[in-house]
Design a protein around this motif. Sequence first.
Motif, PDB file in Angstrom:
ATOM      1  N   VAL A 113     -13.916  30.885  -5.243  1.00 39.98           N
ATOM      2  CA  VAL A 113     -13.761  32.285  -5.628  1.00 39.98           C
ATOM      3  C   VAL A 113     -13.201  32.356  -7.042  1.00 39.98           C
ATOM      4  O   VAL A 113     -12.155  31.759  -7.338  1.00 39.98           O
ATOM      5  CB  VAL A 113     -12.819  33.027  -4.654  1.00 39.98           C
ATOM      6  CG1 VAL A 113     -12.580  34.455  -5.148  1.00 39.98           C
ATOM      7  CG2 VAL A 113     -13.406  33.039  -3.258  1.00 39.98           C
ATOM      8  N   CYS A 114     -13.902  33.070  -7.928  1.00 43.85           N
ATOM      9  CA  CYS A 114     -13.464  33.167  -9.323  1.00 43.85           C
ATOM     10  C   CYS A 114     -13.175  34.596  -9.757  1.00 43.85           C
ATOM     11  O   CYS A 114     -12.922  34.868 -10.932  1.00 43.85           O
ATOM     12  CB  CYS A 114     -14.503  32.540 -10.252  1.00 43.85           C
ATOM     13  SG  CYS A 114     -16.162  33.226 -10.106  1.00 43.85           S
ATOM     14  N   GLY A 115     -13.224  35.523  -8.811  1.00 48.43           N
ATOM     15  CA  GLY A 115     -12.905  36.907  -9.159  1.00 48.43           C
ATOM     16  C   GLY A 115     -13.324  37.886  -8.077  1.00 48.43           C
ATOM     17  O   GLY A 115     -14.071  37.534  -7.155  1.00 48.43           O
ATOM     18  N   ILE A 116     -12.813  39.103  -8.174  1.00 45.86           N
ATOM     19  CA  ILE A 116     -13.175  40.188  -7.261  1.00 45.86           C
ATOM     20  C   ILE A 116     -13.551  41.396  -8.106  1.00 45.86           C
ATOM     21  O   ILE A 116     -12.820  41.765  -9.030  1.00 45.86           O
ATOM     22  CB  ILE A 116     -12.011  40.543  -6.309  1.00 45.86           C
ATOM     23  CG1 ILE A 116     -11.669  39.341  -5.424  1.00 45.86           C
ATOM     24  CG2 ILE A 116     -12.374  41.751  -5.446  1.00 45.86           C
ATOM     25  CD1 ILE A 116     -10.479  39.571  -4.511  1.00 45.86           C
ATOM     26  N   ALA A 140     -25.534  41.616 -13.028  1.00 46.43           N
ATOM     27  CA  ALA A 140     -24.446  42.540 -12.709  1.00 46.43           C
ATOM     28  C   ALA A 140     -24.956  43.873 -12.157  1.00 46.43           C
ATOM     29  O   ALA A 140     -24.399  44.419 -11.192  1.00 46.43           O
ATOM     30  CB  ALA A 140     -23.584  42.776 -13.946  1.00 46.43           C
ATOM     31  N   LEU A 141     -26.021  44.409 -12.752  1.00 38.82           N
ATOM     32  CA  LEU A 141     -26.548  45.697 -12.310  1.00 38.82           C
ATOM     33  C   LEU A 141     -27.101  45.599 -10.891  1.00 38.82           C
ATOM     34  O   LEU A 141     -26.919  46.512 -10.076  1.00 38.82           O
ATOM     35  CB  LEU A 141     -27.640  46.182 -13.269  1.00 38.82           C
ATOM     36  CG  LEU A 141     -28.237  47.563 -12.977  1.00 38.82           C
ATOM     37  CD1 LEU A 141     -27.154  48.624 -12.917  1.00 38.82           C
ATOM     38  CD2 LEU A 141     -29.271  47.933 -14.031  1.00 38.82           C
ATOM     39  N   ASN A 175     -17.710  52.056  -1.736  1.00 37.45           N
ATOM     40  CA  ASN A 175     -16.314  51.600  -1.668  1.00 37.45           C
ATOM     41  C   ASN A 175     -16.170  50.152  -1.196  1.00 37.45           C
ATOM     42  O   ASN A 175     -15.201  49.806  -0.510  1.00 37.45           O
ATOM     43  CB  ASN A 175     -15.493  52.517  -0.759  1.00 37.45           C
ATOM     44  CG  ASN A 175     -15.183  53.839  -1.437  1.00 37.45           C
ATOM     45  OD1 ASN A 175     -15.399  53.997  -2.632  1.00 37.45           O
ATOM     46  ND2 ASN A 175     -14.685  54.781  -0.684  1.00 37.45           N
ATOM     47  N   ALA A 176     -17.128  49.306  -1.547  1.00 41.85           N
ATOM     48  CA  ALA A 176     -17.068  47.893  -1.168  1.00 41.85           C
ATOM     49  C   ALA A 176     -16.557  47.060  -2.351  1.00 41.85           C
ATOM     50  O   ALA A 176     -16.507  47.525  -3.482  1.00 41.85           O
ATOM     51  CB  ALA A 176     -18.434  47.396  -0.735  1.00 41.85           C
ATOM     52  N   LEU A 177     -16.173  45.818  -2.055  1.00 39.99           N
ATOM     53  CA  LEU A 177     -15.743  44.879  -3.082  1.00 39.99           C
ATOM     54  C   LEU A 177     -16.640  43.656  -3.065  1.00 39.99           C
ATOM     55  O   LEU A 177     -17.127  43.254  -2.007  1.00 39.99           O
ATOM     56  CB  LEU A 177     -14.291  44.446  -2.839  1.00 39.99           C
ATOM     57  CG  LEU A 177     -13.213  45.530  -2.961  1.00 39.99           C
ATOM     58  CD1 LEU A 177     -11.863  44.966  -2.572  1.00 39.99           C
ATOM     59  CD2 LEU A 177     -13.169  46.080  -4.378  1.00 39.99           C
ATOM     60  N   GLY A 178     -16.850  43.067  -4.230  1.00 46.61           N
ATOM     61  CA  GLY A 178     -17.635  41.845  -4.339  1.00 46.61           C
ATOM     62  C   GLY A 178     -16.732  40.658  -4.620  1.00 46.61           C
ATOM     63  O   GLY A 178     -16.009  40.656  -5.617  1.00 46.61           O
ATOM     64  N   VAL A 179     -16.732  39.692  -3.725  1.00 47.56           N
ATOM     65  CA  VAL A 179     -15.962  38.449  -3.929  1.00 47.56           C
ATOM     66  C   VAL A 179     -16.870  37.474  -4.674  1.00 47.56           C
ATOM     67  O   VAL A 179     -17.847  36.981  -4.116  1.00 47.56           O
ATOM     68  CB  VAL A 179     -15.502  37.853  -2.585  1.00 47.56           C
ATOM     69  CG1 VAL A 179     -14.712  36.567  -2.820  1.00 47.56           C
ATOM     70  CG2 VAL A 179     -14.662  38.866  -1.810  1.00 47.56           C
ATOM     71  N   VAL A 180     -16.537  37.210  -5.934  1.00 46.77           N
ATOM     72  CA  VAL A 180     -17.406  36.411  -6.805  1.00 46.77           C
ATOM     73  C   VAL A 180     -17.130  34.919  -6.606  1.00 46.77           C
ATOM     74  O   VAL A 180     -15.976  34.474  -6.651  1.00 46.77           O
ATOM     75  CB  VAL A 180     -17.176  36.779  -8.284  1.00 46.77           C
ATOM     76  CG1 VAL A 180     -18.154  36.013  -9.171  1.00 46.77           C
ATOM     77  CG2 VAL A 180     -17.339  38.284  -8.490  1.00 46.77           C
ATOM     78  N   PHE A 184     -18.017  41.565   0.208  1.00 45.54           N
ATOM     79  CA  PHE A 184     -19.296  40.856   0.219  1.00 45.54           C
ATOM     80  C   PHE A 184     -19.262  39.738  -0.815  1.00 45.54           C
ATOM     81  O   PHE A 184     -18.789  39.938  -1.939  1.00 45.54           O
ATOM     82  CB  PHE A 184     -20.443  41.816  -0.104  1.00 45.54           C
ATOM     83  CG  PHE A 184     -20.663  42.874   0.933  1.00 45.54           C
ATOM     84  CD1 PHE A 184     -21.629  42.712   1.912  1.00 45.54           C
ATOM     85  CD2 PHE A 184     -19.891  44.031   0.937  1.00 45.54           C
ATOM     86  CE1 PHE A 184     -21.831  43.686   2.878  1.00 45.54           C
ATOM     87  CE2 PHE A 184     -20.088  45.010   1.900  1.00 45.54           C
ATOM     88  CZ  PHE A 184     -21.057  44.837   2.875  1.00 45.54           C
ATOM     89  N   ALA A 185     -19.739  38.557  -0.450  1.00 48.21           N
ATOM     90  CA  ALA A 185     -19.781  37.422  -1.368  1.00 48.21           C
ATOM     91  C   ALA A 185     -20.964  37.570  -2.315  1.00 48.21           C
ATOM     92  O   ALA A 185     -22.085  37.848  -1.880  1.00 48.21           O
ATOM     93  CB  ALA A 185     -19.884  36.122  -0.586  1.00 48.21           C
ATOM     94  N   ILE A 186     -20.725  37.395  -3.601  1.00 46.43           N
ATOM     95  CA  ILE A 186     -21.794  37.438  -4.602  1.00 46.43           C
ATOM     96  C   ILE A 186     -21.626  36.265  -5.561  1.00 46.43           C
ATOM     97  O   ILE A 186     -20.512  35.794  -5.808  1.00 46.43           O
ATOM     98  CB  ILE A 186     -21.798  38.765  -5.391  1.00 46.43           C
ATOM     99  CG1 ILE A 186     -20.435  39.017  -6.049  1.00 46.43           C
ATOM    100  CG2 ILE A 186     -22.176  39.935  -4.506  1.00 46.43           C
ATOM    101  CD1 ILE A 186     -20.408  40.261  -6.909  1.00 46.43           C
TER     102      ILE A 186
END
Length: 224
Positions: free
Chosen positions: A195-198, A173-174, A183-188, A165-167
């Motif tokens: 994209v600057c991080g996961i 953060a909370l 069990n999801a990942l955030g694509v920052v 998911f894009a954030i």
Amino acid sequence: YAAACLCGFKPDNFVIKGFGIELVGGRYFSSGVLFFVAICGPLVNIIMAYIALKTGNFKFFITNLSVAVINLIPALPLDGGQILYAMVCNLANRKTAKKVTAVSGKISGILITILGVMMLCVSKMNFSLLYIGLFVFFSNSSNYFNPVVETVCAKERDIEKCPAFAIKDSMRALDAANALPHNALGVVKDETGEVCGIVSPYYIYGKLAETNADATIKSILKQK
């Protein structure tokens, strides 16, 4: 405590409280481990109640059965609330789990308080149920946050199977950790859309334990 150790999540310590014990430190629980650890408390009481019934100790039977029933009330911080929280975490996300558990806790608190008032009127002195009802009502909130009971992200070999998911890096953060599904990942992404991080919910909660609750994703990523 023994159940947590059996699952390989040995806490640093535990604190005895009014309705059980609070595990302190150690690794983070997955929702599955949380469910197992939480249900072991009432289960032990039910086993002890069965033994008491078979040996003819009626008072010990009633005591253990009462403790099991109280702890199975679907409200935090009781075992029943943690079981409900873990189940909803697997079906939805932490934000939904917190709301569902908070509503369940408020309703349970009101019903138990009403029963407590009735018991107090009949017994003239027994206010124990009234105390439990008020405790449950005021202890439940959708702002509940305890990193020890948050869901662990998938193992590294399963990363490719995780939904992404894009954030935004400016997001609190909370809020991001609460909204990400199990069990999801955030694509920052930054302001330019790069994209600057996961991040994973597990990673965010771990960093939040070291900083303030108002930290942004950007500040989380800057931490070593």
